[in-house]
Design an enzyme around this catalytic site. Structure first.
Site, PDB file in Angstrom:
ATOM      1  N   GLU A 153       0.822  -1.216   0.000  1.00  0.00           N
ATOM      2  CA  GLU A 153       0.000   0.000   0.000  1.00  0.00           C
ATOM      3  C   GLU A 153       0.857   1.270   0.000  1.00  0.00           C
ATOM      4  OE1 GLU A 153      -2.727  -0.613   3.308  1.00  0.00           O
ATOM      5  OE2 GLU A 153      -4.092  -1.664   1.975  1.00  0.00           O
ATOM      6  N   ASP A 207      -8.420  -9.215   3.853  1.00  0.00           N
ATOM      7  CA  ASP A 207      -8.209  -8.110   4.787  1.00  0.00           C
ATOM      8  C   ASP A 207      -9.239  -8.029   5.903  1.00  0.00           C
ATOM      9  OD1 ASP A 207      -7.185  -5.923   5.971  1.00  0.00           O
ATOM     10  OD2 ASP A 207      -7.839  -4.480   4.477  1.00  0.00           O
ATOM     11  N   GLU A 256     -12.593  -2.406  11.961  1.00  0.00           N
ATOM     12  CA  GLU A 256     -12.556  -1.701  10.677  1.00  0.00           C
ATOM     13  C   GLU A 256     -13.705  -2.117   9.767  1.00  0.00           C
ATOM     14  OE1 GLU A 256      -8.820  -2.050   8.619  1.00  0.00           O
ATOM     15  OE2 GLU A 256      -9.611  -1.178   6.778  1.00  0.00           O
TER      16      GLU A 256
HETATM   17  O1  GCW Z   1      -7.011  -2.995   5.965  1.00  0.00           O
HETATM   18  C1  GCW Z   1      -6.065  -2.135   5.507  1.00  0.00           C
HETATM   19  C2  GCW Z   1      -6.457  -0.827   6.106  1.00  0.00           C
HETATM   20  C3  GCW Z   1      -5.317   0.134   6.205  1.00  0.00           C
HETATM   21  C4  GCW Z   1      -4.179  -0.566   6.932  1.00  0.00           C
HETATM   22  C5  GCW Z   1      -3.794  -1.806   6.142  1.00  0.00           C
HETATM   23  C6  GCW Z   1      -2.693  -2.597   6.800  1.00  0.00           C
HETATM   24  C7  GCW Z   1      -2.529   0.366   8.389  1.00  0.00           C
HETATM   25  O2  GCW Z   1      -7.502  -0.300   5.351  1.00  0.00           O
HETATM   26  O3  GCW Z   1      -5.760   1.267   6.895  1.00  0.00           O
HETATM   27  O4  GCW Z   1      -3.072   0.282   7.115  1.00  0.00           O
HETATM   28  O5  GCW Z   1      -4.895  -2.646   6.036  1.00  0.00           O
HETATM   29  O6  GCW Z   1      -3.022  -3.532   7.499  1.00  0.00           O
HETATM   30  O7  GCW Z   1      -1.546  -2.288   6.613  1.00  0.00           O
END
Ligand code: GCW
Length: 674
Positions: free
Chosen positions: A253, A326, A354
């Site tokens: 990311e 995720d 989340e």
């Molecule tokens: O799920 C995603 C989240 C991000 C997060 C990422 C991760 C910290 O949307 O906000 O970043 O995972 O786990 O690195």
């Protein structure tokens, strides 16, 4: 507040919240907390504890034994102060739960995982990524000068459930955390946590040599870079001699990493691992990697890390999210848990919600985590569960067993944003200590220590909380659907959302079209993600007849009129499963109303308001998803289901303007009649 305050720190925390009003920050002075702090410190000096003079191997460095001595007094024995402390908390827990009689028999407790770690996604500017409980607990601008009482309360809370490490900052790491200025601040926290057997760790930014020292590169094989890290690590240990080590999000990311320089994850991890090794430090290297170009995000961790098996140093642990995508409300376990043999691995669970309604929804998460830990990878035949893999039992490398939880803690008055969300913090710690504990046992303990031991309260509320995770799956994404979230903060539905990357769009995951719905991950027609699982799972998931229906749309793309085991069409099954979720969420409100007399008005009211919103959100989810899918299926929502209250257009026009650091206010969400 009618209950006395006790060591069961979760009682204490809530009690503390009761002394201020509203949801504002907790009082920053100690006076409001005296009772529980006083109570908590007494047993630490009590005479019923004995350090063993001869090391007892069975207990190790953190375990304890409680047994009666020849005078008939129950005594806690341990090799270390930490063991005595854990024994003390255990004894108090038994007392609080009305189970002191359990001490009639000898008790031996040894933590299962060696590293039991919280991950804070807290930024130096006090925002918390995916944090729904106010701002960061760590007031960096006040440190090192001003010390808030919350720091020690946090340590006590964690000690009482066995947490022994905390990563203080976000994995999307600001390089400033490694500056001398910040290390002096970190030292203050480390000093406060040390007596509670809690080590501090930091997330590092892999490009720190470039950012902080103006080096031309952060290439892990560059000698100046290696020297920079070695010097930085030496500096850290000169300030914090028992510093735990680092957590790293690299090449994920947008974060920098070794691949920026044509190097591998192993090259990057080993460079840091070598630097911390002489001091006993560890590196937790995350496997959460995925690239926009891949046809299946769920496969990428295995694709990247399996070829590197055996190349990591022995103080590196690969940190793997429970599911392959995720933290969705239900995912199959990540196949990477069963794919490495010569590499330490650990699980990363998400305590902050989340994807499970933030701190607006009551969702008790232990059943979800346990589902993952209990899942069998079959890597070395039956019994190679995710728990056994991460405990190092499958490959005989138990020395580095670890588990991490992304916390839900902030500076809100009740610590976690929702009065009942502390249960998830509590459950994570208890699970890390003993992954065999049942969801029932843990919630029972937490409720008794936090509210009352009266069965008329504990039984219905435990039942409600135990049902909540499955209810959330049903009302957000039943039957293996996943990632249908609005991009705005991952709160609420957005199956139509567009993004700059295909794999950040819900359509990448649900694949709704005229011919049906679901992600084809089968071997013949799909991405063959099933082949990352060992037999018999591979075939089980591959075959639509045997694939568990609660994951069917994770692995299969099916026509709208596909016949489900119930005899219904897939379309109707979706509608009725959503309906069950809606009905269960409504039921939570009635359960809570039935126990009103056991709860003080403030906590009662806060939870009630949120349960009402949760039930409304359940209908919102159903409306959004099914009205959107209806464009493709052309099928009707059955008449005996709750009927939609908004049109698809209205829902699409609704905009939730929140960042990744916020949770929406209850009155900013679409209105629904229950
Ligand atoms: O799920 C995603 C989240 C991000 C997060 C990422 C991760 C910290 O949307 O906000 O970043 O995972 O786990 O690195």
């Amino acid at each position: 507040m009618t209950r006395k305050l006790t060591l069961g720190l979760f009682v204490a925390l809530l009690a503390m919240g009761m002394q201020s009003c509203g949801d504002g920050p907790r009082p920053a002075n100690k006076s409001g907390h005296d009772l529980w702090l006083g109570d908590i410190t007494v047993p630490v000096n009590a005479p019923y504890k004995e350090l063993l003079t001869q090391y007892d191997k069975e207990l190790g460095d953190e375990g304890f034994r409680i047994k009666h001595n020849d005078k008939g007094l129950a005594v806690i024995y341990a090799n270390t102060e930490a063991g005595l402390m854990y024994g003390t908390y255990h004894m108090k827990r038994l007392g609080e739960c009305g189970e002191l009689s359990k001490m009639n028999d000898e008790i031996v407790e040894v933590p299962a995982y060696k590293y039991r770690i919280l991950n804070h996604w807290d930024n130096p500017n006090l925002t918390v990524e995916r944090g729904y409980a106010g701002k960061s607990l760590w007031k960096w601008s006040e440190l090192p000068g001003k010390i808030r009482p919350e720091y020690e309360e946090y340590a006590r809370a964690n000690a009482s459930i066995g947490i022994n490490g905390t990563v203080l900052n976000n994995v999307n790491a600001d390089p400033c955390m490694l500056t001398r200025e910040y290390l002096e601040k970190v030292k203050v926290l480390a000093d406060i946590f040390r007596p509670y057997n809690i080590k501090v760790y930091l997330s590092l930014n892999f490009a720190a040599p470039k950012h902080l020292a103006n080096l031309k590169t952060s290439d892990p094989l560059d000698k100046d870079v290696i020297k920079w890290w070695n010097d930085k690590v030496a500096e850290i240990y000169s300030i914090i001699p028992d510093f735990g080590g680092f957590l790293v999000k690299a090449n994920s990311e947008g974060q920098s990493g070794p691949q920026d320089y044509g190097r591998t994850h192993a090259d990057g991890a080993n460079m840091i691992a070598d630097a911390v090794k002489p001091y006993g430090g560890i590196v937790m290297w995350r496997a959460f990697v995925y690239a926009a170009e891949s046809p299946d995000r769920a496969k990428q961790a295995v694709e990247e890390f399996k070829p590197l098996d055996g190349q990591f140093r022995d103080n590196v642990i690969i940190q793997i999210k429970n599911g392959p995508v995720d933290f969705q409300p239900r995912e199959p376990f990540s196949p990477l848990f069963g794919q490495l043999e010569h590499t330490n691995i650990m699980a990363e669970m998400q305590i902050t919600q989340e994807y499970l309604g933030h701190s607006n929804h009551m969702v008790y998460l232990h059943p979800m985590w346990k589902e993952c830990l209990d899942a069998d990878t079959y890597q070395k035949g039956k019994g190679s569960t995710v728990a056994a893999e991460t405990l190092g039992k499958v490959h005989g490398n138990t020395a580095m067993s670890a588990i991490a939880g992304v916390t839900n803690i902030g500076d809100s008055v009740n610590w976690c944003g929702h009065q009942l969300a502390q249960a998830n913090w509590y459950a994570f710690g208890r699970m890390a200590w003993n992954p065999d504990l049942s969801s029932e046992q843990i919630i029972d303990e937490w409720l008794k220590q936090t509210f009352t031991i009266n069965k008329k309260f504990v039984e219905p509320v435990a039942k409600m909380m135990l049902a909540s995770r499955e209810a959330c799956v049903k009302y957000e994404m039943p039957l293996g659907l996943h990632h249908c979230f609005s991009g705005a903060g991952h709160y609420g539905p957005g199956p139509w959302d567009r993004s700059s990357r295909p794999d950040w769009e819900p359509a990448y995951y649900h694949k709704a079209a005229a011919d049906g719905i679901g992600f084809d991950r089968t071997s013949k027609t799909g991405t063959d993600a099933v082949s990352q699982y060992h037999e018999p799972l591979r075939s089980l998931y591959d075959n639509v007849e045997t694939c568990p229906e609660n994951l069917i749309l994770w692995f299969h793309h099916l026509p709208w009129d596909f016949k489900m085991k119930s005899g219904r069409t897939l379309w109707n099954e979706l509608c009725y499963t959503f309906q069950e979720g809606i009905d269960e969420a409504r039921g939570f409100i009635y359960t809570w109303e039935s126990v009103e007399s056991f709860v003080d008005p403030q906590r009662y009211g806060q939870v009630h308001d949120k349960l009402v919103r949760q039930a409304k959100d359940a209908i919102w989810w159903r409306d959004a998803l099914m009205l959107y899918f209806q464009q493709y299926s052309n099928m009707e929502i059955p008449a005996d289901c709750t009927q939609p209250q908004h049109t698809l257009d209205e829902l699409r026009r609704f905009r939730l303007r929140i960042s990744n650091y916020e949770t929406p206010a209850l009155d900013k969400l679409p209105e629904y009649n229950l």
